[in-house]
Motif scaffolding. Structure first.
Motif, mmCIF file in Angstrom:
data_model
loop_
_atom_site.group_PDB
_atom_site.id
_atom_site.type_symbol
_atom_site.label_atom_id
_atom_site.label_comp_id
_atom_site.label_asym_id
_atom_site.label_seq_id
_atom_site.Cartn_x
_atom_site.Cartn_y
_atom_site.Cartn_z
ATOM 1 N N GLY A 48 10.226 8.308 6.925
ATOM 2 C CA GLY A 48 10.797 9.446 7.947
ATOM 3 C C GLY A 48 10.110 9.500 9.286
ATOM 4 O O GLY A 48 10.783 9.607 10.240
ATOM 5 N N VAL A 49 8.867 9.050 9.169
ATOM 6 C CA VAL A 49 8.089 8.967 10.566
ATOM 7 C C VAL A 49 8.778 7.817 11.348
ATOM 8 O O VAL A 49 9.143 8.296 12.525
ATOM 9 C CB VAL A 49 6.624 8.623 10.242
ATOM 10 C CG1 VAL A 49 6.082 8.180 11.575
ATOM 11 C CG2 VAL A 49 5.963 9.688 9.507
ATOM 12 N N ALA A 50 9.154 6.835 10.835
ATOM 13 C CA ALA A 50 9.657 5.724 11.463
ATOM 14 C C ALA A 50 11.134 6.220 12.237
ATOM 15 O O ALA A 50 11.558 6.216 13.201
ATOM 16 C CB ALA A 50 9.978 4.298 10.908
ATOM 17 N N LEU A 51 11.957 7.134 11.207
ATOM 18 C CA LEU A 51 13.078 7.387 11.672
ATOM 19 C C LEU A 51 13.047 8.376 12.890
ATOM 20 O O LEU A 51 13.886 8.624 13.848
ATOM 21 C CB LEU A 51 13.717 8.065 10.682
ATOM 22 C CG LEU A 51 15.152 8.708 10.835
ATOM 23 C CD1 LEU A 51 16.213 7.682 11.245
ATOM 24 C CD2 LEU A 51 15.988 9.469 9.481
ATOM 25 N N ALA A 52 11.886 9.355 12.572
ATOM 26 C CA ALA A 52 11.669 10.482 13.657
ATOM 27 C C ALA A 52 11.284 9.647 15.211
ATOM 28 O O ALA A 52 11.748 10.330 16.079
ATOM 29 C CB ALA A 52 10.660 11.535 13.180
ATOM 30 N N VAL A 53 10.418 8.856 14.909
ATOM 31 C CA VAL A 53 10.161 7.961 16.304
ATOM 32 C C VAL A 53 11.483 7.480 16.972
ATOM 33 O O VAL A 53 11.579 7.700 18.273
ATOM 34 C CB VAL A 53 9.353 7.032 15.976
ATOM 35 C CG1 VAL A 53 8.967 6.159 17.246
ATOM 36 C CG2 VAL A 53 7.928 7.586 15.463
ATOM 37 N N VAL A 54 12.155 6.886 16.167
ATOM 38 C CA VAL A 54 13.643 6.227 16.795
ATOM 39 C C VAL A 54 14.318 7.330 17.399
ATOM 40 O O VAL A 54 15.033 7.284 18.584
ATOM 41 C CB VAL A 54 14.299 5.461 15.621
ATOM 42 C CG1 VAL A 54 15.661 5.055 16.232
ATOM 43 C CG2 VAL A 54 13.483 4.250 15.210
ATOM 44 N N PHE A 56 0.926 -1.203 0.014
ATOM 45 C CA PHE A 56 -0.055 0.145 0.102
ATOM 46 C C PHE A 56 0.970 1.120 -0.062
ATOM 47 O O PHE A 56 0.464 2.282 -0.704
ATOM 48 C CB PHE A 56 -0.948 -0.005 1.223
ATOM 49 C CG PHE A 56 -1.738 1.265 1.330
ATOM 50 C CD1 PHE A 56 -3.014 1.401 0.723
ATOM 51 C CD2 PHE A 56 -1.459 2.050 2.152
ATOM 52 C CE1 PHE A 56 -3.514 2.478 0.768
ATOM 53 C CE2 PHE A 56 -2.322 3.388 2.433
ATOM 54 C CZ PHE A 56 -3.292 3.562 1.800
ATOM 55 N N LEU A 57 2.067 1.212 0.874
ATOM 56 C CA LEU A 57 2.810 2.440 0.765
ATOM 57 C C LEU A 57 3.551 2.825 -0.339
ATOM 58 O O LEU A 57 3.854 3.912 -0.746
ATOM 59 C CB LEU A 57 3.791 2.380 1.967
ATOM 60 C CG LEU A 57 3.394 2.022 3.238
ATOM 61 C CD1 LEU A 57 4.583 1.822 4.276
ATOM 62 C CD2 LEU A 57 2.538 3.313 4.075
ATOM 63 N N PHE A 58 4.026 1.440 -0.996
ATOM 64 C CA PHE A 58 4.759 1.710 -2.562
ATOM 65 C C PHE A 58 3.444 2.150 -3.589
ATOM 66 O O PHE A 58 3.982 2.985 -4.559
ATOM 67 C CB PHE A 58 5.298 0.393 -2.854
ATOM 68 C CG PHE A 58 6.670 0.055 -2.538
ATOM 69 C CD1 PHE A 58 7.664 0.886 -2.730
ATOM 70 C CD2 PHE A 58 6.948 -1.130 -1.393
ATOM 71 C CE1 PHE A 58 9.070 0.643 -2.376
ATOM 72 C CE2 PHE A 58 8.119 -1.016 -0.743
ATOM 73 C CZ PHE A 58 9.242 -0.318 -1.186
ATOM 74 N N SER A 59 2.389 1.634 -3.555
ATOM 75 C CA SER A 59 1.215 1.943 -4.523
ATOM 76 C C SER A 59 1.067 3.253 -4.535
ATOM 77 O O SER A 59 0.494 3.960 -5.463
ATOM 78 C CB SER A 59 0.164 0.788 -4.374
ATOM 79 O OG SER A 59 -0.498 0.946 -3.105
ATOM 80 N N HIS A 60 1.168 3.969 -3.237
ATOM 81 C CA HIS A 60 0.571 5.465 -3.025
ATOM 82 C C HIS A 60 1.849 6.298 -2.851
ATOM 83 O O HIS A 60 1.472 7.527 -2.463
ATOM 84 C CB HIS A 60 -0.286 5.310 -1.749
ATOM 85 C CG HIS A 60 -1.631 4.592 -1.918
ATOM 86 N ND1 HIS A 60 -1.756 3.384 -1.940
ATOM 87 C CD2 HIS A 60 -2.858 5.480 -2.273
ATOM 88 C CE1 HIS A 60 -3.000 2.956 -2.196
ATOM 89 N NE2 HIS A 60 -3.825 4.126 -2.326
ATOM 90 N N ASN A 61 2.758 5.972 -2.988
ATOM 91 C CA ASN A 61 4.244 6.541 -2.942
ATOM 92 C C ASN A 61 4.281 7.216 -1.812
ATOM 93 O O ASN A 61 4.631 8.510 -1.451
ATOM 94 C CB ASN A 61 4.128 7.736 -3.886
ATOM 95 C CG ASN A 61 4.202 7.362 -5.629
ATOM 96 O OD1 ASN A 61 5.093 6.469 -5.693
ATOM 97 N ND2 ASN A 61 3.639 7.799 -6.414
ATOM 98 N N LEU A 62 4.209 6.448 -0.477
ATOM 99 C CA LEU A 62 4.285 6.797 0.703
ATOM 100 C C LEU A 62 5.345 6.310 1.520
ATOM 101 O O LEU A 62 5.354 6.301 2.761
ATOM 102 C CB LEU A 62 2.900 6.552 1.686
ATOM 103 C CG LEU A 62 1.633 7.277 1.199
ATOM 104 C CD1 LEU A 62 0.305 6.739 1.762
ATOM 105 C CD2 LEU A 62 1.565 8.789 1.213
ATOM 106 N N ILE A 63 6.240 5.815 0.903
ATOM 107 C CA ILE A 63 7.427 4.962 1.611
ATOM 108 C C ILE A 63 8.383 5.834 2.124
ATOM 109 O O ILE A 63 8.785 5.555 3.176
ATOM 110 C CB ILE A 63 8.005 3.798 0.412
ATOM 111 C CG1 ILE A 63 9.037 3.004 1.089
ATOM 112 C CG2 ILE A 63 8.765 4.637 -0.515
ATOM 113 C CD1 ILE A 63 8.379 2.118 1.976
ATOM 114 N N LEU A 64 8.488 7.001 1.586
ATOM 115 C CA LEU A 64 9.457 8.103 2.097
ATOM 116 C C LEU A 64 8.977 8.745 3.448
ATOM 117 O O LEU A 64 9.618 8.965 4.357
ATOM 118 C CB LEU A 64 9.772 9.194 1.011
ATOM 119 C CG LEU A 64 10.450 8.636 -0.299
ATOM 120 C CD1 LEU A 64 10.875 9.646 -1.021
ATOM 121 C CD2 LEU A 64 12.103 7.771 0.261
ATOM 122 N N ILE A 65 7.698 8.857 3.252
ATOM 123 C CA ILE A 65 7.015 9.659 4.618
ATOM 124 C C ILE A 65 6.901 8.397 5.587
ATOM 125 O O ILE A 65 7.370 8.910 6.745
ATOM 126 C CB ILE A 65 5.808 10.029 4.127
ATOM 127 C CG1 ILE A 65 5.481 11.292 3.031
ATOM 128 C CG2 ILE A 65 4.761 10.279 5.342
ATOM 129 C CD1 ILE A 65 4.211 11.579 2.443
#
Length: 556
Positions: free
Chosen positions: A125-131, A113-122
């Motif tokens: 980024g959210v995962a990196l920010a949480v870490v 779903f993330l790839f199909s909607h071009n949300l993988i970078l977002i």
């Protein structure tokens, strides 16, 4: 009656002080008071040096790898969630051969779903920010978590928004518990717990390097004994950088896993060795095995009627029993008990290593116990009652209550020898021949009278009570034989109870009020007149023992 400590018993030879009483023979003279000196007089005595850099009375931070162990579980959970959601993508990337699965063979991957909607970078980024936020929080928590070891107490301050300040007076220290969980051992770290005298009174220092933890434990025990820290600090200059400290800790941890634990500071070495075969056999020949056999029989009978419910009960039950056996056997491995200048050191555990030094005067009751199935082999166990300093909501068993999980009579004699070195030869006879193995002819114990033998149909001869110059002895049991030793100086009070059935039989129950624990501290079905006499003797002996006790500061 207050909670005093026992009178000093003269151990034979240079025996270290025991938790049951006595004072150390190697006490250092008190340091001269520091202060301004008049002109022309000798300068003021400077503060004595210490063993550990943490024991200089200043505030220090814990080991830099502490955030990894205290908050690493959260990161592992996040990584686990990501791996669970990326499992198909990971298989496709690393094992492309096994990606040809039938349609519907695996659940849909959320990453599609993330790839199909071009949300993988977002999402990345959210995962990196949480870490990053978690790492910052862990770092702040570490910076605001400090400790200080002074001459009179151990203090710990923690918390960023909500500050907590805990203090453990050294004269009330009941023990120092050093624990090395498996992950901490791999990193060369350990956590130290100063056991206080009260509910939720423990002060935890987690985490420290293994070397620092051992040194701090020695410093705390020396200060608690009444001595000043006279050992010179190792010349090392300033503390190394955080990266170097972490690398040294990990290196020493891996080396420690290979070499095993270092018990060189325990003199002498462990006085008891438990063979693996005896440890496994003792767990098999236990009450849990009887319960397991009864459940298996019940399952076989129930299986002839219905099998559906077995799917929800049999597997969890056997897993639970298997985990119990593995945990209890692993806990008994690497068992060690030895006297040290600051008390008795007990160490056990294979995966998680636990080591505690119980200072003198901190054991309130001792019990020697023998189940029926151990009797042909002559095996016994020894347990103690001591303050654990845990919260009242903590219902877990005291893991250090069993100071001897399984041992022969010779092992029991050695263990009692370091926990109760003040017993005279006559008292040793009362403990072993007449107490543990009794009754014998001319039994000195007062027992259940014949008219009340129906209250103890199997053990009325063995059910006995005796007061010596130093202890209150309670002998009981025919199936599970036991002997409780309550030092008179540890008694907080003595109780005498008599219910309607006991009044009709002319008997009473005598209770020694000490710290609660696994040791049984009461005995019933004693003749009323004998119980009154023992009650009076125990009360007088407890007052006398309290007046002569000097184990509060055992080296002072």
């Amino acid at each position: 009656m207050s909670d005093p400590a026992p009178p000093a018993g003269p151990p034979a030879g240079p025996t270290p002080p025991s938790p049951m009483g006595g004072s150390g023979a190697d006490a250092l003279p008190p340091a001269a008071a520091a202060g301004a000196s008049p002109q022309g007089a000798a300068p003021a005595v400077p503060r004595v040096s210490v063993r550990s850099p943490y024991s200089d009375g200043e505030w220090h931070r814990l080991h830099p790898l502490t955030p990894l162990l205290r908050g690493g579980l959260s990161l592992l959970v996040i990584i686990g969630v990501l791996v669970a959601n990326l499992r198909e993508r990971l298989i496709e990337w690393f094992f492309p051969v096994v990606t040809d699965l039938p349609p519907g063979g695996m659940p849909p991957d959320p990453v599609d779903f993330l790839f199909s909607h071009n949300l993988i970078l977002i999402a990345g980024g959210v995962a990196l920010a949480v870490v990053l936020v978690l790492l910052v929080l862990f770092r702040l928590s570490w910076r605001f978590h400090t400790l200080r070891i002074g001459d009179d107490d151990v203090e710990v301050r923690s918390g960023v928004l909500f500050r907590t300040h805990r203090r453990a007076p050294l004269d009330r220290v009941q023990g120092v518990n050093l624990t090395r969980p498996m992950l901490a051992r791999l990193l060369g770290l350990a956590k130290l717990e100063v056991v206080g005298a009260g509910l939720d009174a423990n002060v935890k220092l987690e985490y420290l390097s293994g070397k620092d933890a051992e040194a701090i434990r020695g410093d705390i025990l020396r200060l608690a004994s009444g001595r000043r820290l006279a050992e010179a600090r190792e010349a090392g200059g300033e503390r190394s950088s955080l990266v170097r400290q972490a690398a040294e800790a990990v290196g020493s941890g891996l080396q420690g896993i290979v070499d095993g634990e270092d018990f060189s500071d325990a003199e002498p070495q462990s006085i008891v060795r438990i063979p693996l075969g005896r440890l496994v056999a003792s767990r098999v020949l236990s009450g849990s095995t009887i319960v397991l056999i009864a459940l298996v029989v019940g399952i076989i009978v129930a299986a002839s009627v219905s099998t559906l419910w077995l799917l929800f009960t049999v597997v969890p039950m056997f897993l639970a029993f298997g985990a119990y056996y593995v945990r209890s056997i692993a806990r008994g491995l690497r068992y060690s008990i030895a006297p040290t200048p600051d008390g008795v050191r007990v160490t056990f555990g294979l995966f998680t290593t636990v080591s505690e030094i119980v200072p003198p005067g901190r054991v309130h009751a001792i019990e020697v116990r023998q189940p029926l199935m151990w009797r042909p082999f002559g095996w016994w166990s020894v347990s103690v009652n001591r303050l654990s300093g845990r919260a009242s909501t903590d219902t877990s068993n005291d893991q250090l209550a069993a100071v001897l999980p399984i041992g022969t009579r010779a092992d029991v004699e050695r263990v009692l020898g370091i926990f109760a070195p003040g017993l005279s030869d006559d008292e040793w006879t009362l403990v072993f021949r007449d107490g543990i193995l009794g009754p014998v002819e001319n039994d000195p114990y007062v027992t259940t009278p014949r008219r009340a033998r129906w209250l103890r149909p199997f053990s009325w001869r063995r059910n006995g009570l005796l007061v010596t110059a130093d202890a209150l002895l309670m002998r009981r049991g025919w199936i599970w034989r036991s002997l409780s030793v309550l030092p008179l100086a540890r008694l907080q009070s003595v109780g005498l109870q008599q219910g309607p059935i006991a009044r009709a039989a002319g008997t009473a129950t005598v209770t020694g009020h000490v710290i609660a624990g696994n040791v049984q501290t009461s005995i019933g079905a004693i003749d009323r007149a004998d119980a009154l006499e023992m009650f009076a003797r125990a009360a007088r002996g407890g007052v006398a023992a309290a007046a002569t006790d000097r184990s509060h500061r055992w080296a002072g």
